[in-house]
Design a protein around this motif. Structure first.
Motif, PDB file in Angstrom:
ATOM      1  N   GLU A 121       0.484   9.083   1.941  1.00  0.00           N
ATOM      2  CA  GLU A 121       0.510  10.315   1.151  1.00  0.00           C
ATOM      3  C   GLU A 121       0.188  10.070  -0.320  1.00  0.00           C
ATOM      4  OE1 GLU A 121       4.366  11.916   1.835  1.00  0.00           O
ATOM      5  OE2 GLU A 121       3.965  12.491   3.921  1.00  0.00           O
TER       6      GLU A 121
ATOM      7  N   ARG B  13       4.102   7.896   5.364  1.00  0.00           N
ATOM      8  CA  ARG B  13       4.591   8.247   4.021  1.00  0.00           C
ATOM      9  C   ARG B  13       3.804   7.505   2.948  1.00  0.00           C
ATOM     10  NH1 ARG B  13       9.651   7.963   6.559  1.00  0.00           N
ATOM     11  NH2 ARG B  13       9.983   5.833   5.763  1.00  0.00           N
ATOM     12  N   TYR B  14       3.515   6.244   3.215  1.00  0.00           N
ATOM     13  CA  TYR B  14       2.732   5.466   2.254  1.00  0.00           C
ATOM     14  C   TYR B  14       1.370   6.116   2.023  1.00  0.00           C
ATOM     15  CZ  TYR B  14      -0.556   2.044   0.561  1.00  0.00           C
ATOM     16  OH  TYR B  14      -1.553   1.439  -0.150  1.00  0.00           O
TER      17      TYR B  14
END
Length: 276
Positions: free
Chosen positions: A158, A155-156
């Motif tokens: 992205e 997620r980071y």
């Protein structure tokens, strides 16, 4: 001329390898995070000047080597052993920069009959949950995300953007000069091999799979005193953990400019090993 080939391992995986050729003592280079594993000009020229054969490979997830989710730092030793077996190489010295440094130490710890000396540039120390491990990092977001697991680190990624302030003026100077190819390769790998960096970060903040204290061959830890990406405190931790290790702390150097010591490090490796 560098020979590139894919080597199939015993478990069916393939690794992209790079061989600078020659018949001299072998140096195995462990690339940083992210990089493709390609042997760039300053690496090759310093090795050739000393009659050394430089070999590298793309870790899983980089440069044509399929990803291997869940790999730990120790897995590099098995991969290197198979790659060098396919190339007909027995004994060697090894050096790793930045994200490659822990993997070079893994080879020294787990292949003691084959590795005769090891050197690292700007390397991380093992993470054991101590918040102080992050102290001094200009941007620790990727590694902190990795401590929460693969999904959090993904997620980071992205929305992640590199903060130019992570590098010092000295770093930017060498990246616009002698080591420009290093920066170009990092950009290429970052765009084409996101899984490589993700799995590296997960491996760094997880148990490494070996204890650096078990290394018995000569160890050299080279670190820039002004490093903002991996602070010099990590070299201090490794110096304490590895019996008999030597540290070169270079005033004025950052994370990349410290590579100016690469030719001297090759001389040290040959002098300290039994490959002369």
């Amino acid at each position: 001329m560098v020979a590139e080939r894919e080597i199939r391992l015993s478990d069916g995986r393939t690794l992209r390898t790079f061989d600078g050729g020659g018949t001299g003592p072998v140096v195995v280079w462990h690339h940083g995070t992210p990089h493709t594993g390609a042997l760039i000009p300053p690496l090759l020229s310093a090795a050739a000047d000393r009659g050394l054969r430089l070999v590298s490979y793309a870790r899983p997830g980089y440069g044509g080597s399929p990803s291997l989710p869940g790999r730990d730092v120790a897995s590099a030793a098995g991969d290197v052993a198979e790659v060098l077996g396919a190339l007909g190489i027995d004994r060697f010295v090894t050096v790793g920069s930045s994200g490659g440094a822990p993997h070079a130490l893994a080879c020294a710890a787990l292949l003691p009959g084959r590795v005769t000396a090891v050197a690292t540039f700007a390397g991380l120390s093992p993470y054991g949950g101590d918040p102080g491990w992050f102290a001094g990092m200009a941007d620790d977001r990727a590694l902190r995300a990795a401590t929460a697991g693969r999904a959090a680190r993904a997620r980071y990624a992205e929305t992640a953007e590199f903060d130019p302030a992570t590098f010092t003026d000295a770093d930017w100077a060498v990246l616009s000069g002698a080591w420009a190819a290093l920066g170009e390769d990092a950009v290429k790998a970052g765009a084409s091999s996101p899984d490589g960096a993700l799995d590296d970060h997960l491996a760094f903040v997880s148990p490494w799979g070996f204890d650096p204290a078990t290394i018995t061959v000569p160890v050299l830890l080279v670190h820039g005193a002004d490093d903002r990406m991996v602070p010099a405190s990590h070299a201090d931790r490794l110096l304490t953990a590895i019996p008999g290790a030597t540290r070169w702390l270079r005033p004025g150097d950052g994370h990349v400019s410290v590579l100016a010591a690469y030719p001297a490090v090759l001389d040290w490796l040959v002098a300290e090993s039994s490959l002369r």
